[in-house]
Design a protein around this motif. Structure first.
Motif, PDB file in Angstrom:
ATOM      1  N   ALA A  74       0.826  -1.210   0.000  1.00 24.00           N
ATOM      2  CA  ALA A  74       0.000   0.000   0.000  1.00 24.00           C
ATOM      3  C   ALA A  74       0.858   1.256   0.000  1.00 24.00           C
ATOM      4  O   ALA A  74       0.581   2.219  -0.733  1.00 24.00           O
ATOM      5  CB  ALA A  74      -0.938  -0.005   1.209  1.00 24.00           C
ATOM      6  N   ALA A  75       1.918   1.260   0.809  1.00 23.63           N
ATOM      7  CA  ALA A  75       2.786   2.440   0.873  1.00 23.63           C
ATOM      8  C   ALA A  75       3.459   2.693  -0.467  1.00 23.63           C
ATOM      9  O   ALA A  75       3.610   3.851  -0.888  1.00 23.63           O
ATOM     10  CB  ALA A  75       3.829   2.256   1.973  1.00 23.63           C
ATOM     11  N   ALA A  76       3.868   1.620  -1.149  1.00 24.12           N
ATOM     12  CA  ALA A  76       4.530   1.793  -2.446  1.00 24.12           C
ATOM     13  C   ALA A  76       3.603   2.463  -3.441  1.00 24.12           C
ATOM     14  O   ALA A  76       4.046   3.256  -4.282  1.00 24.12           O
ATOM     15  CB  ALA A  76       4.988   0.439  -2.978  1.00 24.12           C
ATOM     16  N   ARG A  77       2.308   2.166  -3.363  1.00 22.93           N
ATOM     17  CA  ARG A  77       1.359   2.780  -4.307  1.00 22.93           C
ATOM     18  C   ARG A  77       0.957   4.186  -3.863  1.00 22.93           C
ATOM     19  O   ARG A  77       0.898   5.109  -4.668  1.00 22.93           O
ATOM     20  CB  ARG A  77       0.096   1.913  -4.448  1.00 22.93           C
ATOM     21  CG  ARG A  77       0.197   0.894  -5.570  1.00 22.93           C
ATOM     22  CD  ARG A  77       0.931  -0.362  -5.158  1.00 22.93           C
ATOM     23  NE  ARG A  77       1.540  -1.019  -6.314  1.00 22.93           N
ATOM     24  CZ  ARG A  77       2.628  -1.760  -6.217  1.00 22.93           C
ATOM     25  NH1 ARG A  77       3.219  -1.909  -5.049  1.00 22.93           N
ATOM     26  NH2 ARG A  77       3.124  -2.343  -7.274  1.00 22.93           N
ATOM     27  N   LEU A  78       0.677   4.364  -2.597  1.00 20.42           N
ATOM     28  CA  LEU A  78       0.161   5.650  -2.127  1.00 20.42           C
ATOM     29  C   LEU A  78       1.255   6.702  -1.979  1.00 20.42           C
ATOM     30  O   LEU A  78       1.025   7.882  -2.238  1.00 20.42           O
ATOM     31  CB  LEU A  78      -0.558   5.461  -0.795  1.00 20.42           C
ATOM     32  CG  LEU A  78      -1.822   4.602  -0.855  1.00 20.42           C
ATOM     33  CD1 LEU A  78      -2.320   4.298   0.550  1.00 20.42           C
ATOM     34  CD2 LEU A  78      -2.911   5.284  -1.670  1.00 20.42           C
TER      35      LEU A  78
END
Length: 960
Positions: free
Chosen positions: A333-337
């Motif tokens: 999630a962090a990589a996308r957001l």
């Protein structure tokens, strides 16, 4: 130097120069002796002072080499140098006098075929490089001659021009019909472009044959072919495994400069040609069916070049939530957001899904960190500390998840059903955790007592914290916030304490029992005597608290109790709404000569009781920050924020209510009983054991987070019980050593409506400097804004997410100055209508001219909570919105629709003044309709065209 060295040699020298710059001393191990002639030429250039570093070489005599090195190595400062050692490798150099320099410096090696690939990459076609390297004997001189001949263009023309251009500029020209595109009329020019494109990207003939639709492609087809290849190259080099598609295999062996050129083109298209990028990516993905089938989330990198990558990773993240692999889901999630995912940027529904995954993973991580049980041995004080250190983080993550769920979970989201199932499971997981901690806490209370030591009691807070501050010069502001849970106090601390010259302290106390407003708010006044309280109990409710002089039962008596204790000419009490509606000058006048002023807030509790809690909690927090800022500007330097009680945020669909006798006896989380009876699933405490004098009754609570069956509608927002979420309250103290600074900059906001996305309204806005007196380096880079309806309606604004130059932080919109952004939001209210909205500055923020949106947005009707015994009568509608329409004729048309709901085309023509005016009206109809507070559709029945109003007009008169 370029005249002396060939193109391959020049590239070698540039690489060598970079090594010398970084390492100082470079020992070149040339095992095959391929570069002796080159090094001798470098030495000649050094003699002519065309090089910035020394060049030395072993040529059969160690003595000569060491004599040459002696003046270069005897000084304090190291001389930058290259030492060429032909015929030596890592082992054999150890037996030479150069070994000490070899150890102190850096080893350099360069294979000739590698050098040729790197130097020729992006300058000639890949197949030309491959063909040259297939020769049996390669020499540096031969490589120089080969590349120089290929690059030699004595005629100049387009090839020479292309050599000076970047790949991104060429592709952009092809897409937009720029100057280069206009020249591509002759076959030779087209061939020159193809040759350059292949040299830059390594594009193969096989890829071209499948990508191009015709023998003589258009400029846009050419751009598509090379862009499709570049996207595939980016995908392959972001992949953690070899590709399975045969067309992609050779891409792994492309030279570094070619790979970087492809990556640069892909990134350029995402930023500058989003629609073209999306079409190219989708069509390229369609050619890679086997790659899509084989893809696993673990194999994919951080760049989602193709849509299927983001889809695959989202599926894997949802599976990780199911498996309770919180860290993996959080990493994805962090990589996308936190990154710059094209698909999330273009499709906000995908971003919403990832935000929910991130919030869910955060909750799972917090529960894991806190542990399944309370683990307390010594008493209530330790339990409070354990909750402060770990338990509060769980409840904060749970609240954030519920807030994001209320804002973002709509059927338009990808993997909606699966995502909802995962979030439901997380609700159950939180409930299991909260129940376990509640059982442990209640067992501890039964063993150790329900009343903590005096320093943790709510009843001593005023004397311990507030009264000492009022002895200092000036005014102390006490914020009494109904239902400000401890974790919300932590969040408030993070946003207020990061201020210059500010000392902040956050402590925790246990609210009195039961954890309800009529208890907590009253005991926050100084009414305890010798540590005891004297409540007046009647009809199952504490009606007041008695003191030796009077009873504390309402706001006025609480005010009297505090004022008599601190003294001063006055002790003003203002509601939070009253504070944020004033300016600093008005507040300064209101608090003049006061030692203590009180701000009371019911926004959080009211929102929770009305079923709107998670959606609007952040707005209440935003108002608290605004009130603090305004009061600080008014001269207040000491602040205390505290609460009467906390709350539980439950999922009312999970479990049946707990039965306790008649349904009319208990409240939601507590019940008073004259009998000391023990019930299964409950805990009991005598009021006398709580330090309540004059009462023999007992207080009972569910031992978990369950609610009593009262026969009323289930609520997700509850309090009154003995859980840590309800009892632990914040005591936040702020002391500002200097007055607030001022920002002399004035800003202006512009805003326009944009197309709705995934059930969310959208507007585009920008904050710009309108007039500045302060220096630029001292100007804030972000401005805090709020979105609200312009009309005086009870419209609830729910901020969902942003895109571009703004972010949401604890429900606050932080807009970057001079950067455009999009804001996605929802509107709800008592009935369906259409309203105008605007972006306004937070109270006490820098001077900002609001940005009003001309178009209107639809409000979704929300059923209000029933209010027994009160009849609500809506005021008659006004039609101030008619002034926004041009001309009396157009206004007459829409006023008729507001009154009667329908208008035929013939009637409209009469009102407008004829058929020509009707045609002009029809051309502008959408613009007009966007500015009225109801929907309008066009219908044709029996050949008659009619304008029909949808929804009701709802424009209320301002309250006096």
């Amino acid at each position: 130097m370029t005249a002396v060295l060939g193109p391959i040699s020049a590239a070698l020298e540039a690489d060598l120069r970079d090594w010398v710059r970084r390492h100082g001393i470079v020992v070149w191990l040339d095992i095959e002796g391929l570069y002796s002639g080159f090094v001798d030429r470098l030495a000649g250039l050094r003699g002519e002072e065309d090089l910035s570093y020394e060049v030395l070489a072993y040529r059969g005599s160690y003595l000569e080499l060491m004599l040459a090195l002696e003046p270069l190595t005897s000084g304090v400062e190291r001389t930058r140098m290259v030492i060429h050692m032909p015929g030596f490798n890592e082992e054999s150099v150890a037996s030479t006098p150069v070994y000490q320099l070899y150890v102190a410096g850096a080893r350099y090696r360069k294979a000739l075929d590698t050098l040729v690939r790197e130097a020729a990459a992006g300058r000639v076609r890949p197949e030309q490089i491959v063909a040259f390297l297939q020769q049996e004997s390669l020499t540096l001189e031969g490589a120089d001659t080969w590349l120089a001949e290929l690059l030699d263009d004595r005629t100049g023309g387009l090839r020479a021009q292309l050599r000076s251009m970047r790949l991104t500029a060429v592709v952009e020209d092809l897409l937009t019909g720029g100057p280069l595109s206009e020249r591509l009329t002759a076959a030779d020019d087209r061939a020159a472009v193809w040759e350059s494109l292949q040299a830059w990207t390594g594009l193969t003939t096989r890829w071209l044959e499948e990508a191009l639709p015709q023998a003589v492609p258009s400029d846009k087809d050419t751009a598509f072919a090379v862009s499709s290849w570049a996207l595939a190259v980016e995908y392959v080099h972001d992949l953690r495994r070899p590709p399975v598609n045969s067309q992609l295999e050779g891409m792994r062996d492309l030279p570094g400069p070619v790979i970087e050129a492809c990556r640069e083109l892909a990134a350029h298209l995402r930023e500058r040609a989003a629609a073209f990028y999306q079409r190219t990516a989708n069509e390229t993905e369609a050619r890679l069916a086997d790659e899509v089938e084989a893809a696993q989330a673990q194999d994919l990198g951080r760049i989602d070049t193709f849509r299927f990558e983001e889809d695959k990773v989202l599926e894997a993240a949802l599976a990780a939530l199911e498996d309770k692999n919180w860290s993996m889901a959080l990493e994805w999630a962090a990589a996308r957001l936190d990154g710059d995912s094209f698909w999330l940027r273009e499709e906000p529904s995908h971003r919403s899904a990832w935000e929910l995954v991130q919030s869910g993973a955060n909750l799972g991580m917090a529960i894991t960190a806190a542990g399944p049980v309370l683990k307390v041995r010594t008493g209530l004080d330790e339990a409070v500390q354990r909750y402060v250190e770990q338990g509060a983080a769980v409840d904060r993550a749970h609240r954030h998840l519920e807030q994001r769920r209320a804002s973002l979970l709509v059927p338009q989201l990808p993997e909606f059903e699966t995502l909802r199932g995962r979030l439901d499971a997380l609700r159950r997981l939180w409930r299991e955790w909260a129940d376990a901690w509640a059982r442990d806490f209640n067992a501890l209370c039964k063993a150790e007592g329900f009343l903590p030591s005096p320093s943790f009691q709510q009843r001593t807070l005023f004397e311990d914290v507030v009264r000492p501050l009022t002895r200092e010069p000036g005014t102390t502001a006490l914020f009494l916030v109904d239902a400000l849970r401890f974790e919300m106090g932590e969040e408030l601390l993070r946003t207020l304490a990061d201020t210059a010259s500010t000392k902040a302290r956050l402590e925790a106390r246990l609210a009195e029992l039961p954890t309800v407003t009529e208890v907590g708010m009253r005991v926050l006044a100084p009414i305890a005597e010798r540590g005891k309280l004297r409540p007046i109990l009647s009809n199952g409710k504490i009606q007041a608290f008695a003191t030796n002089v009077f009873q504390v039962s309402d706001l006025e008596t609480r005010k009297r109790a505090m004022h008599e204790r601190v003294g001063g000419a006055t002790s003003p009490w203002l509601s939070l709404e009253d504070v944020v509606s004033r300016d600093a000058a008005s507040l300064k006048h209101a608090i003049a000569r006061a030692k203590l002023m009180v701000v009371y807030s019911e926004e959080i509790d009211r929102a929770g009781e009305n079923g709107l809690g998670p959606a609007v909690f952040d707005q209440a927090m935003q108002k608290l920050r605004s009130a603090w800022r305004l009061l600080r500007d008014a001269g207040v330097r000491r602040f205390v924020f505290t609460a009467d009680h906390g709350f539980l945020l439950l999922d009312e669909t999970v479990r049946e209510a707990q039965v306790h006798g008649r349904k009319i006896d208990p409240k939601r989380r507590h019940v008073f009983s004259p009998v000391a009876a023990n019930h299964r699933g409950e805990v009991r405490v005598a009021l006398a054991d709580l330090g309540y004098e004059g009462l023999s009754e007992h207080l009972m609570f569910p031992e978990t987070t369950a609610v009593f069956d009262t026969g009323r509608r289930r609520m997700s927002f509850v309090h009154g019980g003995n859980s840590l979420q309800e009892r632990v309250i914040p005591v936040l103290t702020l002391f500002h050593r200097s007055p607030a600074g001022s920002d002399a900059t004035r800003y202006a906001v512009s805003a326009q409506a944009r197309e709705a996305v995934a059930g969310m309204h959208c507007l585009e806005a920008k904050v710009e400097v309108a007039d500045q007196e302060a220096l630029d380096f001292g100007r804030p880079q972000e401005v805090e804004l709020t979105l609200r309806a312009v009309e005086p309606l009870e419209v609830q604004v729910e901020l969902c997410q942003t895109r571009g130059g703004a972010r949401l932080a604890s429900g606050t919109l932080m807009a970057q100055v001079s950067k455009s952004f999009e804001l996605f939001f929802r509107l709800s209210g008592p009935e369906d209508t259409r309203v105008r909205v605007g972006l306004f500055p937070q109270a006490g923020e820098a001077e900002v001219e609001p940005g009003l949106v001309d178009e209107r947005f639809m409000v979704s009707a929300v059923q209000p909570m029933p209010m027994v015994g009160i009849e609500l009568v809506a005021p008659p509608p006004t039609r101030e919105w008619l002034a926004e329409l041009p001309g009396p004729e157009v206004r007459q048309v829409f006023e008729h629709l507001a009154l009667h709901g329908v208008l035929t085309e013939a009637e409209a023509a009469t009102m407008l003044g004829g058929q020509r005016a009707l045609r002009r009206f029809a051309l502008q109809f959408e613009t007009y309709a966007a500015r009225v507070p109801f929907g309008v559709r066009i219908d044709v029945v029996g050949g008659v065209k009619r304008y029909i109003r949808e929804g009701r007009e709802n424009e209320h008169v301002d309250e006096p």
